[in-house]
Structures are given as structure tokens and as C-alpha cells.
Design a protein around this motif. Structure first.
Motif, mmCIF file in Angstrom:
data_model
loop_
_atom_site.group_PDB
_atom_site.id
_atom_site.type_symbol
_atom_site.label_atom_id
_atom_site.label_comp_id
_atom_site.label_asym_id
_atom_site.label_seq_id
_atom_site.Cartn_x
_atom_site.Cartn_y
_atom_site.Cartn_z
ATOM 1 N N THR A 74 19.346 37.299 110.175
ATOM 2 C CA THR A 74 18.226 37.339 111.108
ATOM 3 C C THR A 74 17.391 38.597 110.879
ATOM 4 O OG1 THR A 74 19.474 36.054 112.722
ATOM 5 C CG2 THR A 74 17.589 37.300 113.550
ATOM 6 N N GLY A 75 16.084 38.392 110.732
ATOM 7 C CA GLY A 75 15.152 39.500 110.555
ATOM 8 C C GLY A 75 14.865 39.864 109.113
ATOM 9 N N ALA A 76 15.550 39.249 108.152
ATOM 10 C CA ALA A 76 15.325 39.559 106.741
ATOM 11 C C ALA A 76 14.719 38.342 106.045
ATOM 12 C CB ALA A 76 16.637 39.944 106.060
ATOM 13 N N THR A 77 13.828 38.590 105.100
ATOM 14 C CA THR A 77 13.252 37.482 104.341
ATOM 15 C C THR A 77 14.201 37.072 103.222
ATOM 16 O OG1 THR A 77 12.101 38.856 102.717
ATOM 17 C CG2 THR A 77 10.895 38.329 104.770
ATOM 18 N N ALA A 78 14.006 35.870 102.721
ATOM 19 C CA ALA A 78 14.810 35.378 101.597
ATOM 20 C C ALA A 78 14.650 36.289 100.388
ATOM 21 C CB ALA A 78 14.406 33.947 101.248
ATOM 22 N N LEU A 79 13.456 36.832 100.189
ATOM 23 C CA LEU A 79 13.202 37.727 99.066
ATOM 24 C C LEU A 79 13.937 39.054 99.235
ATOM 25 C CD1 LEU A 79 11.763 38.246 96.395
ATOM 26 C CD2 LEU A 79 9.793 39.060 97.715
ATOM 27 N N GLU A 80 13.892 39.633 100.432
ATOM 28 C CA GLU A 80 14.610 40.883 100.689
ATOM 29 C C GLU A 80 16.103 40.721 100.410
ATOM 30 O OE1 GLU A 80 11.872 42.747 104.294
ATOM 31 O OE2 GLU A 80 13.502 41.368 104.797
ATOM 32 N N LEU A 81 16.673 39.623 100.901
ATOM 33 C CA LEU A 81 18.102 39.379 100.701
ATOM 34 C C LEU A 81 18.423 39.123 99.235
ATOM 35 C CD1 LEU A 81 18.910 37.228 103.844
ATOM 36 C CD2 LEU A 81 19.409 39.654 103.447
ATOM 37 N N LEU A 82 17.558 38.389 98.539
ATOM 38 C CA LEU A 82 17.771 38.154 97.110
ATOM 39 C C LEU A 82 17.857 39.484 96.370
ATOM 40 C CD1 LEU A 82 17.919 36.480 94.495
ATOM 41 C CD2 LEU A 82 15.410 36.488 94.494
ATOM 42 N N LEU A 83 16.914 40.383 96.643
ATOM 43 C CA LEU A 83 16.892 41.669 95.944
ATOM 44 C C LEU A 83 18.061 42.566 96.340
ATOM 45 C CD1 LEU A 83 13.047 42.285 95.940
ATOM 46 C CD2 LEU A 83 14.499 41.523 94.025
ATOM 47 N N GLU A 84 18.608 42.380 97.555
ATOM 48 C CA GLU A 84 19.822 43.102 97.944
ATOM 49 C C GLU A 84 21.022 42.560 97.176
ATOM 50 O OE1 GLU A 84 20.556 42.973 102.176
ATOM 51 O OE2 GLU A 84 18.615 43.867 102.634
ATOM 52 N N GLU A 85 21.123 41.234 97.093
ATOM 53 C CA GLU A 85 22.261 40.581 96.439
ATOM 54 C C GLU A 85 22.195 40.687 94.918
ATOM 55 O OE1 GLU A 85 24.867 39.495 97.997
ATOM 56 O OE2 GLU A 85 24.039 39.632 100.014
ATOM 57 N N ASP A 86 20.991 40.690 94.363
ATOM 58 C CA ASP A 86 20.805 40.789 92.912
ATOM 59 C C ASP A 86 19.641 41.729 92.614
ATOM 60 O OD1 ASP A 86 20.630 40.538 90.184
ATOM 61 O OD2 ASP A 86 19.861 38.500 90.212
ATOM 62 N N PRO A 87 19.922 43.024 92.566
ATOM 63 C CA PRO A 87 18.851 43.983 92.303
ATOM 64 C C PRO A 87 18.161 43.767 90.956
ATOM 65 C CG PRO A 87 20.806 45.106 93.123
ATOM 66 C CD PRO A 87 21.189 43.685 92.842
ATOM 67 N N SER A 88 18.799 43.028 90.047
ATOM 68 C CA SER A 88 18.188 42.778 88.739
ATOM 69 C C SER A 88 17.234 41.579 88.760
ATOM 70 C CB SER A 88 19.268 42.533 87.681
ATOM 71 O OG SER A 88 19.910 41.284 87.895
ATOM 72 N N ALA A 89 17.145 40.886 89.893
ATOM 73 C CA ALA A 89 16.242 39.733 89.981
ATOM 74 C C ALA A 89 14.819 40.188 89.652
ATOM 75 C CB ALA A 89 16.288 39.117 91.374
ATOM 76 N N GLU A 90 14.079 39.317 88.956
ATOM 77 C CA GLU A 90 12.713 39.650 88.570
ATOM 78 C C GLU A 90 11.721 38.847 89.402
ATOM 79 O OE1 GLU A 90 12.223 39.343 84.323
ATOM 80 O OE2 GLU A 90 14.193 40.256 83.987
ATOM 81 N N VAL A 91 10.701 39.550 89.890
ATOM 82 C CA VAL A 91 9.704 38.960 90.781
ATOM 83 C C VAL A 91 8.325 39.405 90.325
ATOM 84 C CG1 VAL A 91 8.907 38.848 93.185
ATOM 85 C CG2 VAL A 91 11.350 39.089 92.696
ATOM 86 N N THR A 92 7.378 38.473 90.321
ATOM 87 C CA THR A 92 5.985 38.847 90.099
ATOM 88 C C THR A 92 5.266 38.701 91.429
ATOM 89 O OG1 THR A 92 5.342 36.601 89.466
ATOM 90 C CG2 THR A 92 5.998 38.080 87.692
ATOM 91 N N GLY A 93 4.304 39.546 91.698
ATOM 92 C CA GLY A 93 3.592 39.518 92.972
ATOM 93 C C GLY A 93 4.417 40.165 94.064
#
Length: 147
Positions: A74-93
Motif C-alpha cells: 500500500t502506497g507504493a507504485t509497481a515501478l517503485e517496488l520493481l526497482l526495490e526488488e530488482d535494482p538492475s531493472a532497466e527503465v526508459t522514461g
């Protein structure tokens, strides 16, 4: 002089991909619901070199589908949680314009028309990862799909 904007075309392609993604994910519901303390789950083909990866047991609309799942908060976006769980995830924008291109070292291959699709509790997300506010108890899943 060409004055045609590419933004409407990009929006149309994104909308078409979202509609296709919804159809592809219709039968991809997970077998079990994790609790809020569960660890992220990654599923990749068995020839992968990662020790935390295992073959997918899900019945998927595309053979060899790869997934990455984690619990919502609750209170976290899917993107925030993704980057917490996998800091190596790559995102554009950023924010509502964020587009995930790689998770767990696995990049979506444009030449194969792949993309990372987002679902919540087995249902396709209706908004992007940077906008999707999650809740405790939800299962957030990313799956390699094709368009």
C-alpha cells in the motif's frame, strides 16, 4: 516540410500493445497467491545461468514465457517496488511515462517484438507501472510477451 507529429502514432502503438497484452494474459493466472512477506519470484527458461531462476510452471500463451513477481505494498507504485526488488531493472522514461525494458538481466528483444507486460493478481494492468498504486496482498507480475 513534414509537420506530422509522431506522438499520436506512439500512443496508437502503445494502445494496440495494451489490447494485445490483455488478450495474451487472459489465461495466465498464477497458481498461488503470495503473502505480503513473500520474496519475488523469477521464472525463466531452464537453460538460464541464474541460480534464482527456475522453469515456468504456468500455462502461458507463449512458450518459454519469463516472469518476475513480487507482493504489492500500500502506497507504493509497481515501478517503485520493481526497482526495490530488482535494482538492475532497466527503465526508459519516468513516472507515468516509464517503460520497463529489462528485468533480472533479461531485456525484451525489439527484433522479436517482445515487451515486459504488467499484471496485478493475474489481470492486465490498466495503467503504467509508474502510475499503478499497489496494495498489500496484491501479486504484481511482469511477463515477457510479444505483440
Amino acid at each position: 516540410m513534414n509537420t506530422i507529429s509522431r506522438r499520436p502514432l506512439r500512443a496508437a502503438v502503445a494502445a494496440a500493445a495494451a489490447v494485445l497484452m490483455a488478450g495474451l494474459l487472459a489465461g495466465c493466472a498464477p497458481d498461488a497467491q503470495p503473502d505480503a512477506t513473500s520474496q519475488p519470484a523469477v521464472s525463466v527458461p531452464s537453460d538460464a545461468a541464474s541460480g534464482s531462476a527456475s522453469p515456468s510452471d504456468d500455462a502461458s500463451s507463449s512458450a518459454g514465457a519469463e516472469t518476475f513477481s513480487y507482493a504489492g505494498r500500500t502506497g507504493a507504485t509497481a515501478l517503485e517496488l520493481l526497482l526495490e526488488e530488482d535494482p538492475s531493472a532497466e527503465v526508459t522514461g519516468e513516472g507515468e511515462n516509464a517503460f520497463v525494458t529489462a528485468i533480472g538481466g533479461r531485456a525484451a528483444d525489439d527484433s522479436k517484438k517482445e515487451f515486459w507486460s504488467l499484471s496485478v493478481d493475474g489481470e492486465p494492468a490498466q495503467v503504467g507501472a509508474g502510475t499503478l498504486e499497489t496494495e498489500d496482498g496484491q501479486e504484481i507480475t511482469w511477463t515477457i510477451e510479444t505483440y
